[in-house]
Design a protein around this motif. Structure first.
Motif, PDB file in Angstrom:
ATOM      1  N   LYS A 170       0.854  -1.193   0.000  1.00 62.16           N
ATOM      2  CA  LYS A 170       0.000   0.000   0.000  1.00 62.16           C
ATOM      3  C   LYS A 170       0.888   1.241   0.000  1.00 62.16           C
ATOM      4  O   LYS A 170       1.849   1.335   0.767  1.00 62.16           O
ATOM      5  N   PRO A 171       0.591   2.190  -0.870  1.00 63.30           N
ATOM      6  CA  PRO A 171       1.397   3.422  -0.909  1.00 63.30           C
ATOM      7  C   PRO A 171       1.311   4.194   0.408  1.00 63.30           C
ATOM      8  O   PRO A 171       0.296   4.133   1.111  1.00 63.30           O
ATOM      9  N   ASP A 172       2.337   4.925   0.723  1.00 58.92           N
ATOM     10  CA  ASP A 172       2.344   5.837   1.861  1.00 58.92           C
ATOM     11  C   ASP A 172       1.727   7.144   1.356  1.00 58.92           C
ATOM     12  O   ASP A 172       2.424   8.040   0.875  1.00 58.92           O
ATOM     13  N   PHE A 173       0.418   7.239   1.470  1.00 58.72           N
ATOM     14  CA  PHE A 173      -0.300   8.368   0.884  1.00 58.72           C
ATOM     15  C   PHE A 173       0.102   9.701   1.495  1.00 58.72           C
ATOM     16  O   PHE A 173       0.193  10.705   0.787  1.00 58.72           O
ATOM     17  N   ALA A 174       0.374   9.729   2.780  1.00 57.52           N
ATOM     18  CA  ALA A 174       0.785  10.988   3.422  1.00 57.52           C
ATOM     19  C   ALA A 174       2.113  11.466   2.843  1.00 57.52           C
ATOM     20  O   ALA A 174       2.270  12.662   2.544  1.00 57.52           O
TER      21      ALA A 174
END
Length: 186
Positions: free
Chosen positions: A9-13
């Motif tokens: 999962k991408p690190d959206f922050a």
């Protein structure tokens, strides 16, 4: 417990924090995709007028026939088949086939960019595309090809946009000549 087959999962922050640094590049990529889709869609729609002339019907009837066929390939196949029996001028026929061939070339890149997953790097830049097509070889079945979205690819996208714009103008120039040919009993 087994390891997940899912991508991380991408690190959206972190991506959102880094995004302003790559905004210009992302805007360029998205603008090219939008321009390609815009031009492609206008070109496909112009083929309704080719169909209208070949079928000798009004615009609404041609649009109904066009929309009833559920793929671009089916629509263009119908146009080419009708052209074989209606267009007697070999130069005009060859020109129509050339326009369709060039449009189909642009369709490949348009489909590729509309039916892919975009990968964003840690700086928030769109770095790769992954095709949504399954690729089957003798020994394996794998999920779509991954391609870098680098300067070479940006240049290819720019070329495709310019070609779609040229095709649009050429179809507009072609339509009155096709109409005159068909009116003359061609």
């Amino acid at each position: 417990m087994t390891a997940s087959h899912l991508p991380q999962k991408p690190d959206f922050a972190a991506l959102e924090a880094a995004a302003p640094e790559s905004a210009d590049r992302r805007t360029t990529v998205l603008s090219l995709i939008g321009s390609l889709v815009f031009n492609w869609s206008n070109n496909e729609s112009l083929f309704i007028y080719v169909l209208m002339l070949l079928l000798k019907v009004d615009q609404a009837s041609a649009a109904i026939v066009f929309a009833t066929l559920n793929t671009t390939r089916a629509r263009l196949d119908l146009i080419q088949r009708l052209a074989r029996i209606r267009i007697k001028d070999k130069t005009l026929s060859k020109e129509l086939n050339g326009l369709i061939d060039r449009f189909n070339d642009g369709t490949h890149i348009r489909n590729e960019l509309n039916h892919c997953m975009y990968t964003v790097d840690s700086a928030g830049a769109i770095s790769h595309t992954q095709s949504m097509r399954l690729v089957q070889t003798r020994n394996a079945l794998r999920f779509g090809e991954v391609k870098p979205l680098d300067d070479v690819r940006i240049h290819e996208m720019s070329d495709a946009v310019r070609e779609m714009a040229r095709i649009n103008r050429e179809i507009w120039d072609f339509l009155p000549r096709l109409e005159a040919h068909l009116r003359s009993g061609g």
